[in-house]
Design a protein around this motif. Structure first.
Motif, PDB file in Angstrom:
ATOM      1  N   GLN A  71      -0.790 -12.631  -0.016  1.00 40.37           N
ATOM      2  CA  GLN A  71      -1.921 -12.850   0.878  1.00 40.37           C
ATOM      3  C   GLN A  71      -2.247 -14.336   0.978  1.00 40.37           C
ATOM      4  O   GLN A  71      -2.509 -14.866   2.068  1.00 40.37           O
ATOM      5  N   GLU A  72      -2.227 -15.022  -0.169  1.00 44.40           N
ATOM      6  CA  GLU A  72      -2.523 -16.455  -0.175  1.00 44.40           C
ATOM      7  C   GLU A  72      -1.451 -17.237   0.588  1.00 44.40           C
ATOM      8  O   GLU A  72      -1.764 -18.165   1.341  1.00 44.40           O
TER       9      GLU A  72
ATOM     10  N   GLY B 101       7.168  -5.596  -1.851  1.00 44.19           N
ATOM     11  CA  GLY B 101       6.648  -5.328  -0.519  1.00 44.19           C
ATOM     12  C   GLY B 101       6.037  -6.561   0.115  1.00 44.19           C
ATOM     13  O   GLY B 101       6.237  -6.834   1.302  1.00 44.19           O
ATOM     14  N   GLY B 102       5.285  -7.325  -0.677  1.00 43.31           N
ATOM     15  CA  GLY B 102       4.679  -8.534  -0.146  1.00 43.31           C
ATOM     16  C   GLY B 102       5.707  -9.572   0.246  1.00 43.31           C
ATOM     17  O   GLY B 102       5.558 -10.264   1.264  1.00 43.31           O
TER      18      GLY B 102
ATOM     19  N   MET C 241      -1.624  -8.187   6.204  1.00 44.74           N
ATOM     20  CA  MET C 241      -2.147  -8.201   4.836  1.00 44.74           C
ATOM     21  C   MET C 241      -2.148  -6.824   4.175  1.00 44.74           C
ATOM     22  O   MET C 241      -2.457  -6.715   2.990  1.00 44.74           O
ATOM     23  N   ALA C 242      -1.819  -5.783   4.924  1.00 47.09           N
ATOM     24  CA  ALA C 242      -1.939  -4.425   4.395  1.00 47.09           C
ATOM     25  C   ALA C 242      -0.946  -4.171   3.265  1.00 47.09           C
ATOM     26  O   ALA C 242       0.265  -4.324   3.443  1.00 47.09           O
ATOM     27  N   GLY C 243      -1.459  -3.798   2.108  1.00 40.36           N
ATOM     28  CA  GLY C 243      -0.619  -3.385   1.002  1.00 40.36           C
ATOM     29  C   GLY C 243       0.185  -4.481   0.330  1.00 40.36           C
ATOM     30  O   GLY C 243       1.136  -4.185  -0.384  1.00 40.36           O
ATOM     31  N   VAL C 244      -0.153  -5.774   0.556  1.00 37.69           N
ATOM     32  CA  VAL C 244       0.593  -6.851  -0.087  1.00 37.69           C
ATOM     33  C   VAL C 244      -0.235  -7.437  -1.224  1.00 37.69           C
ATOM     34  O   VAL C 244      -1.459  -7.354  -1.235  1.00 37.69           O
TER      35      VAL C 244
ATOM     36  N   ALA D 110      -5.018   1.157   0.773  1.00 41.34           N
ATOM     37  CA  ALA D 110      -4.277   0.322   1.718  1.00 41.34           C
ATOM     38  C   ALA D 110      -3.079   1.069   2.277  1.00 41.34           C
ATOM     39  O   ALA D 110      -2.770   0.981   3.462  1.00 41.34           O
ATOM     40  N   HIS D 111      -2.392   1.793   1.382  1.00 40.03           N
ATOM     41  CA  HIS D 111      -1.217   2.523   1.841  1.00 40.03           C
ATOM     42  C   HIS D 111      -1.593   3.524   2.921  1.00 40.03           C
ATOM     43  O   HIS D 111      -0.982   3.591   3.976  1.00 40.03           O
ATOM     44  N   HIS D 112      -2.652   4.296   2.653  1.00 36.45           N
ATOM     45  CA  HIS D 112      -3.044   5.312   3.613  1.00 36.45           C
ATOM     46  C   HIS D 112      -3.641   4.700   4.856  1.00 36.45           C
ATOM     47  O   HIS D 112      -3.496   5.232   5.944  1.00 36.45           O
ATOM     48  N   ALA D 113      -4.321   3.553   4.699  1.00 41.14           N
ATOM     49  CA  ALA D 113      -4.857   2.873   5.889  1.00 41.14           C
ATOM     50  C   ALA D 113      -3.722   2.423   6.783  1.00 41.14           C
ATOM     51  O   ALA D 113      -3.764   2.602   8.002  1.00 41.14           O
TER      52      ALA D 113
END
Length: 258
Positions: A178-179, A145-146, A170-173, A249-252
């Motif tokens: 992220q870096e 996913g990332g 950045m959500a869910g990765v 994160a998934h639900h957000a």
């Protein structure tokens, strides 16, 4: 690039509704050249709706938009804007290579590099920017996913936009992605490009953020320097949802329908 004093995007008194429900209530937002702006707020505060109005996906019911000094209705140079929507799992079902997905960012009917040298160079540079050059021949379906998120950002970067808009990048990765994304953003900043980010919290991007704009119930309740020492929790509208928790994160991400 745009003139130094001309905002790349300006929303004045913006109102918008979804399904008859008011979502934006008189929002003012200005993004200047070379500026990195974080758009923050609780789920349902209107963050995603705001950026979607800027790219024409949600019509305003009131107010005005100017892009690079041009009224929205007369703006045609969409190649100057790169848009990365919220990540979905749809990319996993696309039978295309990483390079093909990134190259598709050049084929929008408004600007076309074509299959020649300039197009290949743009795609290579975008893949380098997100650390995915070595996966160019791989199928998008075989990526995490990332990594898929990084490819979607590369697709937006391939057109070399003057304004990059990213909705919850950045959500869910994973932490590695992220870096990489933080490094990518730093590179865009160094090249003088403006960036507008929808974020749940600043996280690893905090050192790069010039300004934080916080929405609460469709209104701007903060527009200024992001807090450095006390973190995101001090900002109005923070709902204590944390993208670094995978389940949350998934639900957000799924809940950010505004």
């Amino acid at each position: 690039m745009t003139e130094p004093r001309t905002p790349v995007a300006r929303l004045t008194g913006g109102t918008a509704s979804l399904g008859g429900r008011p979502v934006l209530r008189g929002v003012d937002l200005t993004v200047h050249p070379g500026e990195v702006v974080a758009l923050l707020g609780a789920n349902g505060s209107g963050k995603s709706t705001l950026v979607r109005t800027l790219v024409g996906l949600v019509p305003l019911t009131g107010g005005t938009i100017e892009l690079f000094g041009t009224p929205f209705a007369r703006f045609r140079d969409w190649s100057r804007i790169g848009y990365v929507p919220q990540r979905t799992t749809a990319a996993a079902g696309v039978p295309a290579s990483v390079r093909e997905v990134v190259a598709s960012g050049l084929l929008d009917g408004r600007r076309l590099f074509g299959p020649g040298r300039e197009g290949r160079a743009a795609v290579d540079a975008a893949l380098d920017a997100v650390g995915m050059r070595d996966r160019a021949r791989d199928g998008i379906a075989h990526l995490s996913g990332g990594q898929q998120q990084r490819v979607l950002i590369a697709r937006a970067l391939a057109r070399r936009p003057d304004l990059l808009i990213m909705d919850e990048p950045m959500a869910g990765v994973d932490l590695r992605s992220q870096e990489v994304l933080a490094g990518t953003l730093r590179g865009q900043q160094e090249q003088g490009r403006a960036v507008l980010l929808v974020l749940h919290e600043l996280g690893p991007l905090e050192p790069l953020i010039d300004r934080a704009v916080v929405l609460r119930e469709g209104c701007v309740c903060h527009d200024g320097p992001p807090p450095r020492a006390v973190g995101q929790h001090a900002l109005p509208g923070h709902d204590h949802v944390h993208p670094h928790d995978d389940h949350t994160a998934h639900h957000a991400g799924m809940g950010l329908l505004s």
